[in-house]
Design a protein around this motif. Structure first.
Motif, PDB file in Angstrom:
ATOM      1  N   LYS A 133      56.885  17.311  45.387  1.00 34.27           N
ATOM      2  CA  LYS A 133      56.672  15.877  45.627  1.00 34.27           C
ATOM      3  C   LYS A 133      57.719  15.057  44.894  1.00 34.27           C
ATOM      4  CE  LYS A 133      51.776  16.162  46.565  1.00 34.27           C
ATOM      5  NZ  LYS A 133      50.446  16.049  45.976  1.00 34.27           N
ATOM      6  N   VAL A 134      58.084  15.506  43.691  1.00 36.22           N
ATOM      7  CA  VAL A 134      59.097  14.776  42.927  1.00 36.22           C
ATOM      8  C   VAL A 134      60.431  14.802  43.666  1.00 36.22           C
ATOM      9  CG1 VAL A 134      60.461  14.767  40.801  1.00 36.22           C
ATOM     10  CG2 VAL A 134      57.994  15.064  40.680  1.00 36.22           C
ATOM     11  N   VAL A 135      60.804  15.989  44.211  1.00 37.21           N
ATOM     12  CA  VAL A 135      62.057  16.084  44.967  1.00 37.21           C
ATOM     13  C   VAL A 135      61.998  15.167  46.190  1.00 37.21           C
ATOM     14  CG1 VAL A 135      63.541  17.608  46.321  1.00 37.21           C
ATOM     15  CG2 VAL A 135      62.572  18.413  44.177  1.00 37.21           C
ATOM     16  N   GLY A 136      60.852  15.208  46.904  1.00 35.22           N
ATOM     17  CA  GLY A 136      60.688  14.332  48.066  1.00 35.22           C
ATOM     18  C   GLY A 136      60.830  12.875  47.685  1.00 35.22           C
ATOM     19  N   PHE A 137      60.244  12.513  46.526  1.00 36.83           N
ATOM     20  CA  PHE A 137      60.309  11.130  46.080  1.00 36.83           C
ATOM     21  C   PHE A 137      61.731  10.720  45.724  1.00 36.83           C
ATOM     22  CE2 PHE A 137      59.414   7.394  43.507  1.00 36.83           C
ATOM     23  CZ  PHE A 137      58.497   6.764  44.328  1.00 36.83           C
ATOM     24  N   PHE A 157      64.312  11.767  47.239  1.00 39.43           N
ATOM     25  CA  PHE A 157      64.989  11.484  48.504  1.00 39.43           C
ATOM     26  C   PHE A 157      64.596  10.113  49.044  1.00 39.43           C
ATOM     27  CE2 PHE A 157      66.330  15.778  48.159  1.00 39.43           C
ATOM     28  CZ  PHE A 157      67.548  15.772  48.802  1.00 39.43           C
ATOM     29  N   PHE A 158      63.343   9.713  48.811  1.00 36.33           N
ATOM     30  CA  PHE A 158      62.946   8.349  49.193  1.00 36.33           C
ATOM     31  C   PHE A 158      63.782   7.331  48.408  1.00 36.33           C
ATOM     32  CE2 PHE A 158      60.439   4.823  47.401  1.00 36.33           C
ATOM     33  CZ  PHE A 158      60.504   3.971  48.505  1.00 36.33           C
ATOM     34  N   LEU A 159      63.926   7.573  47.086  1.00 34.92           N
ATOM     35  CA  LEU A 159      64.695   6.645  46.254  1.00 34.92           C
ATOM     36  C   LEU A 159      66.139   6.558  46.741  1.00 34.92           C
ATOM     37  CD1 LEU A 159      63.454   7.421  42.619  1.00 34.92           C
ATOM     38  CD2 LEU A 159      62.728   5.607  44.147  1.00 34.92           C
ATOM     39  N   ILE A 160      66.697   7.715  47.149  1.00 40.27           N
ATOM     40  CA  ILE A 160      68.078   7.730  47.628  1.00 40.27           C
ATOM     41  C   ILE A 160      68.189   6.929  48.931  1.00 40.27           C
ATOM     42  CG2 ILE A 160      69.891   9.244  48.523  1.00 40.27           C
ATOM     43  CD1 ILE A 160      68.633  11.297  46.363  1.00 40.27           C
ATOM     44  N   SER A 161      67.161   7.027  49.792  1.00 41.19           N
ATOM     45  CA  SER A 161      67.200   6.214  51.018  1.00 41.19           C
ATOM     46  C   SER A 161      67.120   4.734  50.658  1.00 41.19           C
ATOM     47  CB  SER A 161      66.074   6.621  51.968  1.00 41.19           C
ATOM     48  OG  SER A 161      64.840   6.129  51.503  1.00 41.19           O
ATOM     49  N   THR A 174      65.434  18.846  35.859  1.00 45.95           N
ATOM     50  CA  THR A 174      64.707  19.395  36.996  1.00 45.95           C
ATOM     51  C   THR A 174      65.167  20.830  37.236  1.00 45.95           C
ATOM     52  OG1 THR A 174      66.332  18.257  38.333  1.00 45.95           O
ATOM     53  CG2 THR A 174      64.139  17.283  38.208  1.00 45.95           C
ATOM     54  N   GLU A 175      64.336  21.587  38.002  1.00 42.15           N
ATOM     55  CA  GLU A 175      64.665  22.984  38.242  1.00 42.15           C
ATOM     56  C   GLU A 175      65.828  23.132  39.200  1.00 42.15           C
ATOM     57  OE1 GLU A 175      61.402  25.499  39.435  1.00 42.15           O
ATOM     58  OE2 GLU A 175      60.097  24.229  38.235  1.00 42.15           O
ATOM     59  N   LYS A 176      66.531  24.236  39.039  1.00 39.11           N
ATOM     60  CA  LYS A 176      67.598  24.543  39.993  1.00 39.11           C
ATOM     61  C   LYS A 176      67.028  25.193  41.228  1.00 39.11           C
ATOM     62  CE  LYS A 176      71.364  24.848  36.760  1.00 39.11           C
ATOM     63  NZ  LYS A 176      72.211  25.700  35.953  1.00 39.11           N
ATOM     64  N   PRO A 177      67.567  25.007  42.441  1.00 41.45           N
ATOM     65  CA  PRO A 177      68.695  24.121  42.731  1.00 41.45           C
ATOM     66  C   PRO A 177      68.310  22.646  42.613  1.00 41.45           C
ATOM     67  CG  PRO A 177      67.779  24.986  44.777  1.00 41.45           C
ATOM     68  CD  PRO A 177      67.025  25.635  43.657  1.00 41.45           C
ATOM     69  N   ARG A 178      69.203  21.857  42.094  1.00 39.90           N
ATOM     70  CA  ARG A 178      68.871  20.452  41.850  1.00 39.90           C
ATOM     71  C   ARG A 178      69.107  19.614  43.098  1.00 39.90           C
ATOM     72  NH1 ARG A 178      71.763  20.874  36.096  1.00 39.90           N
ATOM     73  NH2 ARG A 178      69.954  21.542  34.910  1.00 39.90           N
ATOM     74  N   TRP A 179      68.120  19.642  43.989  1.00 38.91           N
ATOM     75  CA  TRP A 179      68.253  18.890  45.253  1.00 38.91           C
ATOM     76  C   TRP A 179      68.396  17.412  44.977  1.00 38.91           C
ATOM     77  CZ3 TRP A 179      69.614  22.058  48.760  1.00 38.91           C
ATOM     78  CH2 TRP A 179      69.053  23.347  48.830  1.00 38.91           C
ATOM     79  N   ASN A 180      67.701  16.934  43.935  1.00 38.68           N
ATOM     80  CA  ASN A 180      67.773  15.489  43.687  1.00 38.68           C
ATOM     81  C   ASN A 180      69.178  15.051  43.289  1.00 38.68           C
ATOM     82  OD1 ASN A 180      67.597  16.801  41.279  1.00 38.68           O
ATOM     83  ND2 ASN A 180      66.042  15.478  40.378  1.00 38.68           N
TER      84      ASN A 180
END
Lengths: 205, 109
Positions: free
Chosen positions: A26-30, A32-36, B74-80
């Motif tokens: 969810k954090v990663v998804g969020f 991506f929302f911030l990047i949009s 954050t964990e790798k891979p760092r998608w963010n």
């Protein structure tokens, strides 16, 4: 067949080691929302920068912007970004009342920010510098207003979350939500810093 | 991450500490005061002011990303991080491209 099983077994062990938390996804998804949202703001910033001198004979930034109010807004938002961080720290220590307390402080600061901004907008409109006065003002209200709207939406979210925390306490679900809202809040602070620099400081230079 | 107390050191790193938040807060205050003082007192020439306040804003962005948003932890891979790089490329293209083409338009008049 045996190989696939063994492979799968290894894989599962790897996953365990890397603790796959649904909240991490969810954090990663969020993010991506911030990047949009960054892309949304990049368009609004471009529009403002291109149109900032097109005042159509109306007032420009130098005449309109009152720095003291803007400085208050800046420090209020900076402090609220800090207190939302303290809220996540309290959450990680499992202290529910501290967590809600810091969220309340953050929400009050956020509300003060929105109040000051609305006050500034109302003053400008009363001085005849409304949305439709010039291209400069249209782009100004769109850019700054979109940020203000983000803060207002964040406030509603935060109030809802405080109610949920009060009812359910710190669970995996509410933990994930607090993490996301604090990311959102820090993000809004970053956007504001660029608004302060590009709109206000460069406007009065 | 689910049990922060069992790995004291690890959780300390992955969630930040009061200390890192306070350092981040102090840095962001300083980075806000510098451009304000320069602009309000007209301390520098126009171009120099522009450069200094933009640098302060970018540093402030980095402070928020690293001290508050824990970008590195954050964990790798760092998608963010990859997404953020893409976002910044789009941002620079849109903002830079708009300024560029509209400046050329002005000369055309």
């Amino acid at each position: 067949m045996a190989q696939t099983v063994a492979h799968k077994g290894n894989h599962a062990a790897d996953h365990d080691h890397g603790h796959h938390d649904p909240n991490d996804l969810k954090v990663v998804g969020f993010w991506f929302f911030l990047i949009s949202d960054v892309i949304l703001f990049s368009v609004l910033f471009s529009t403002f920068i291109v149109l900032r001198n097109n005042t159509a004979g109306g007032p420009d930034g130098k005449e309109l912007f009152e720095l003291p109010g803007v400085i208050w807004e800046t420090f209020i938002l900076l402090t609220s970004s800090f207190t939302s961080g303290l809220a996540t720290l309290a959450m990680n220590r499992g202290k529910k009342s501290q967590l809600i307390g810091w969220l309340v402080v953050t929400a009050i600061l956020g509300a003060a920010f929105v109040g000051l901004e609305v006050n500034e907008f109302v003053k400008m409109v009363n001085e005849g510098a409304g949305f439709s006065r010039s291209a400069f003002l249209s782009s100004f209200f769109t850019l700054v207003g979109t940020h203000g709207l983000h803060v207002s939406v964040g406030l509603c979210w935060m109030i809802g979350l405080m109610i949920q925390l009060g009812r359910r306490g710190i669970t995996e679900t509410t933990k994930g939500k607090v993490t996301l809202i604090s990311l959102y809040w820090h993000f809004l602070d970053v956007i504001w810093i660029f608004l302060l620099t590009i709109v206000y400081l460069m406007g009065v230079m | 991450m689910a049990q922060p107390n069992t790995h004291g050191h690890e959780s300390h790193e992955s969630h930040g500490s009061v200390k890192s938040y306070v350092i981040g807060f102090v840095l962001s205050i300083v980075l806000t005061i510098i451009p304000l003082v320069i602009v309000m007192n007209d301390l520098m020439a126009r171009t120099a002011t522009f450069v200094v306040i933009m640098i302060a804003a970018v540093l402030q962005l980095l402070v928020q990303l690293f001290f508050f948003m824990h970008l590195r932890e954050t964990e790798k891979p760092r998608w963010n991080v990859m997404g953020l790089v893409l976002g910044i490329i789009i941002l620079v293209t849109v903002v830079g491209g708009s300024i560029w083409i509209m400046e050329v338009n002005k000369i055309g008049y």
